[in-house]
Scaffold this motif. Sequence first.
Motif, short mmCIF file in Angstrom:
data_model
loop_
_atom_site.label_atom_id
_atom_site.label_comp_id
_atom_site.label_asym_id
_atom_site.label_seq_id
_atom_site.Cartn_x
_atom_site.Cartn_y
_atom_site.Cartn_z
N GLY A 90 4.77 9.86 -6.13
CA GLY A 90 4.04 10.96 -5.66
C GLY A 90 4.20 11.06 -4.14
O GLY A 90 5.19 9.91 -3.58
N GLU A 91 2.92 10.64 -3.58
CA GLU A 91 3.00 10.76 -1.78
C GLU A 91 2.13 9.27 -1.23
O GLU A 91 2.66 8.49 -0.24
CB GLU A 91 2.22 11.84 -1.27
CG GLU A 91 2.58 12.76 -1.20
CD GLU A 91 1.53 14.09 -0.97
OE1 GLU A 91 0.73 13.73 0.07
OE2 GLU A 91 0.81 14.90 -2.08
N ASP B 129 3.07 12.69 -10.58
CA ASP B 129 1.86 12.61 -9.67
C ASP B 129 1.29 13.36 -9.47
O ASP B 129 0.14 14.17 -10.67
CB ASP B 129 3.20 12.62 -8.39
CG ASP B 129 3.63 14.18 -8.57
OD1 ASP B 129 3.14 15.34 -8.79
OD2 ASP B 129 4.77 14.36 -8.84
N ARG C 223 -8.49 13.47 -7.55
CA ARG C 223 -6.90 13.22 -7.90
C ARG C 223 -5.89 12.22 -7.25
O ARG C 223 -5.81 12.57 -5.59
CB ARG C 223 -6.23 14.27 -8.16
CG ARG C 223 -5.60 15.48 -7.00
CD ARG C 223 -5.23 16.53 -7.61
NE ARG C 223 -5.05 17.79 -6.08
CZ ARG C 223 -4.38 18.38 -5.22
NH1 ARG C 223 -2.93 17.21 -5.76
NH2 ARG C 223 -4.07 19.18 -4.50
N LEU D 208 -4.13 19.55 -10.47
CA LEU D 208 -4.19 21.19 -10.15
C LEU D 208 -5.26 22.43 -10.56
O LEU D 208 -6.01 23.33 -10.09
CB LEU D 208 -3.24 22.18 -9.27
CG LEU D 208 -2.04 20.81 -9.07
CD1 LEU D 208 -0.24 21.96 -8.54
CD2 LEU D 208 -2.76 20.58 -7.11
N HIS E 51 -6.32 13.41 -3.11
CA HIS E 51 -7.19 14.51 -2.74
C HIS E 51 -8.85 14.41 -3.18
O HIS E 51 -8.78 14.71 -4.56
CB HIS E 51 -6.48 15.64 -2.94
CG HIS E 51 -5.59 15.92 -2.19
ND1 HIS E 51 -5.12 16.88 -1.22
CD2 HIS E 51 -3.86 15.74 -2.52
CE1 HIS E 51 -4.06 16.83 -0.71
NE2 HIS E 51 -2.89 16.53 -1.18
N SER F 202 -2.72 15.26 1.54
CA SER F 202 -3.37 14.32 1.62
C SER F 202 -4.15 13.00 2.89
O SER F 202 -3.99 12.92 3.61
CB SER F 202 -2.82 13.06 0.21
OG SER F 202 -1.35 12.53 1.40
N SER G 291 0.52 15.91 -8.32
CA SER G 291 0.38 17.83 -8.00
C SER G 291 1.34 18.60 -9.27
O SER G 291 1.50 19.61 -9.02
CB SER G 291 1.61 17.66 -6.78
OG SER G 291 2.71 17.46 -7.37
N ASP H 73 -2.17 9.18 -6.08
CA ASP H 73 -1.25 8.65 -6.40
C ASP H 73 -1.20 7.39 -6.61
O ASP H 73 -1.74 6.53 -5.58
CB ASP H 73 0.45 9.19 -5.50
CG ASP H 73 0.63 10.53 -6.58
OD1 ASP H 73 0.56 11.27 -6.89
OD2 ASP H 73 0.70 10.91 -4.85
N GLU I 160 -8.64 20.70 -11.04
CA GLU I 160 -8.55 20.88 -9.25
C GLU I 160 -9.55 21.91 -9.01
O GLU I 160 -10.34 22.13 -9.00
CB GLU I 160 -7.92 20.54 -8.35
CG GLU I 160 -8.42 20.74 -7.16
CD GLU I 160 -7.74 20.05 -5.90
OE1 GLU I 160 -7.59 19.42 -5.44
OE2 GLU I 160 -6.81 20.94 -5.77
#
Length: 246
Positions: free
Chosen positions: A63-64, A34, A56, A41, A16, A2, A36, A58, A44
Amino acid sequence: MSERITTAQGREIAYHLTPGAGPAVVFLGGFRSDMSGTKALHLEAWARSAGRAFLRFDYSGHGESGGVFEDGTIGDWAEDASAALDLVEGPAVLVGSSMGGWISCLLGRDRPGKVAGLVTIAAAPDFTEDGYWAGFDAAQRAALEREGVVHVPSDYGAPYPITARLIAEGRRRLVLRSPLRFGCPVRMLQGTADTAVSTETALRLLDHAEAPDIRLTLVKGADHRFSAPAELALIERSVIDVLDLI
């Protein structure tokens, strides 16, 4: 891997971004979820195959991204989403899941020039007030005042920490108590077997919101995840429907 931005408030947001044609599609996830997840997905992959720009991200504390979940509020996460939205060129179509549905309502109302369309999935507007606070008993309310946090059981793993700040700040972001007008097409999706967000909530949002073209689709037997193959296909079709109207 990311990429990251730092918001005007100093929070680090992971994201992302898939390049492609506009209007971009931006996915807004749910409470403690999150970027993912299955829906993000799936969209995406669809966007990549269609040559469509897609984002997308967070929220902080998710998440990240940086930060601690318990420090966050609806307003903080709406600010995060607004900063993420500025990563794409021109107006975008927002796809908001659960809490992301609430936040997409805030952005659609407050940033009409940047939001070209809305798709909500099991939207949870005002859930801090109408869900958590309204459902707390006297002991939980007293514990919230005394300790600043209560832990609420979750169907998705460990109990959720619900803070007094989350409840109090959420009252400043309610969308079902004042006019909610969108200048863009809106598609709302809701499962009848959803135990987190009721069909009544979806009908209340449909009745309350104003838009030039707003429709609610109820899916019998679908739950809050709304991630079965037929449900993912419906999300995709709803996004295409909105894009075709822009």
